[in-house]
Design a protein around this motif. Sequence first.
Motif: not given
Length: 470
Positions: A299-301, A140, A303, A297, A295, A332, A335
Motif C-alpha cells: 500500500s502507498d497510503w 495522503h 499505515y 506492505r 506502512r 512523502r 515529495d
Amino acid sequence: MTVQEAAVRETDVVVIGAGPVGENVADRAVRGGLEVVIVESELVGGECSYWACMPSKALLRPGAALRAAQSVAGVTGGALDPAAILRRRDGFASDWDDSGQVGWLRGAGIELVRGRGRIEGERRVLVDGDGGQTELVARHAVVLATGSAARIPDIPGLREARPWTSREATSVGDVPPRLVVLGGGVVAVEVATMFADLGSSVTVLSRSSLLRGMEPFAGDLVRDALRERGVVVREGARIDEVRRDGGTVRVAFSDGEVEADEVVVATGREARTRDLGVDDLLDARGLLDVDDTLRVRGSDWLYAAGDAAGRVLLTHQGKYEARAVGDVIAARARDGEVDDAPWGRHVATADHAAVAQVVFTDPEAASAGLTAAQAEDRGIRTRVVDYDLANVAGAGLLADGYAGRARAVVDEDRGVLVGLTLVGPGSGELIHAATIAIVGEVPLARLWHAVPAYPTLSELWLRLLEEYGL
C-alpha cells in the motif's frame, strides 16, 4: 443514514484511534504542515491514560515508596491507606474524563471526530457516531492506531464468570478480599503487586515461569518477592475450569482449586484490528505486515502503529513508532526526502534490538535490548557478564539489605553492549543509560571513560566493565 448519505469531510491524514500513539502520529503530521482528523470511539488519551500505564503506576507507587522508606534503618512507622491510594489513582486517570486531552488536540490543531471508524475503500474512512455517519477522505494517508485489548483464553466457564481484565483491575472502586490472577507476564505480576499492597489475598496462576520474556532471574526474583509479601504463586499451573457461584469465583487448575471474590485475566493482548475493513490484509494473529516506516506492505497510503502494528506492545515504543509515521507521511506528502535507512529519522529501527521495558513490581525489573537467549538465536557471538547489584556502594545506601542482580550481554565481534537486564530497587531509572549505549553502539572501551558518580547505583557500569576485563 446510508454510506452515500454520510457527510463527507476531506483532509490530508485520517488517524483511527486517539490514544497516545494516534495523538503522536497526528501531532507530528500537523507539525509537518498537514491537516489531520483523528477518530476515537472511547476516551481521547486511550488505554494508557485511563486503564493502563498511568492508573496502574499510581496504584503501585505507594507500596514501593513505603517499603523504600522502611528499608532504611532509622525510619519507623508508616502505613498504606487504600482509600487515599484509590483517590490519588482517580486523579491520574483524570476521573475518566477526557476533556483535558480533547483540549490538547484542539490546541495542537487536530480535529476530533467521535465514533467508530472503518476503512471503506482506498483512503476512505466511514465513522459511525452519535450524530450519524461521517465519511472521511484522506488525501495522503490513513493510520490505524487502535491499540489492543486483553485476550480472554478459551477456558471452560471463564467468560461466564465475568472476569476482570486490566481495565477493571486498574479502575477498581472496591478492593476484593481475595483475588486470583491468571497469567505470569508483566500485567499479571503488577496486578498481583498492587492488590497485595491494597490488602487483597492474592493467588497467581501461571502456565509458565514469571516474566518469561526476560532473563530467567528476573522472574525468579520477582516471584520470591511476591511470596515474601504473602502472594501465592503457582507456576506451571494449567487452568481447567472457572465458575462463579454467587459472589465466589472458583478456579480449578492442575494442582487443585482456589476460591476468590474476583479473577483477573492477564494472559496477553491482541491487536484491535479486526472489523476495521482490513480483514483481508491480516495474518492469523490479526496483525498487518508493515515495513520499518510502519506502512502496510503493498500500500502507498495505509499505515499501522503501536499495538495495532503488533511489533512491540509498549506505550513508549508505540509513541516512538508514531513519531516516525507522522514524520514520514509529511515527508512523502511533500515529495521530500525519506530517511528510511536503519536508524534513519523515518524508521522505527529500535523495535528490533533496542527496546526498553520496566516492570513496576517491587523490586523493579528492567531491560533494554536483547536477552542472552535472543542474542544467541540471532547468531551473535556473545559474552554474558553477571553482577550482584548489592555489591555496588550506592545500593547499600539506597536500602539496607539491598538485593538485586544485573546481566549484560556483549557482542564480542563488535565490542558493544546489546542487552542489559536489571532487577532491584531503582532499576527503572537506571535502564535508560543502557538504551543509549545500545542504540549508540558505544564501544565498551569508550564506555570505560563514562565515569559514574560515586556513591550511586550507576556505579554498576564500572563494575560490569571491570567484570568484563577492562
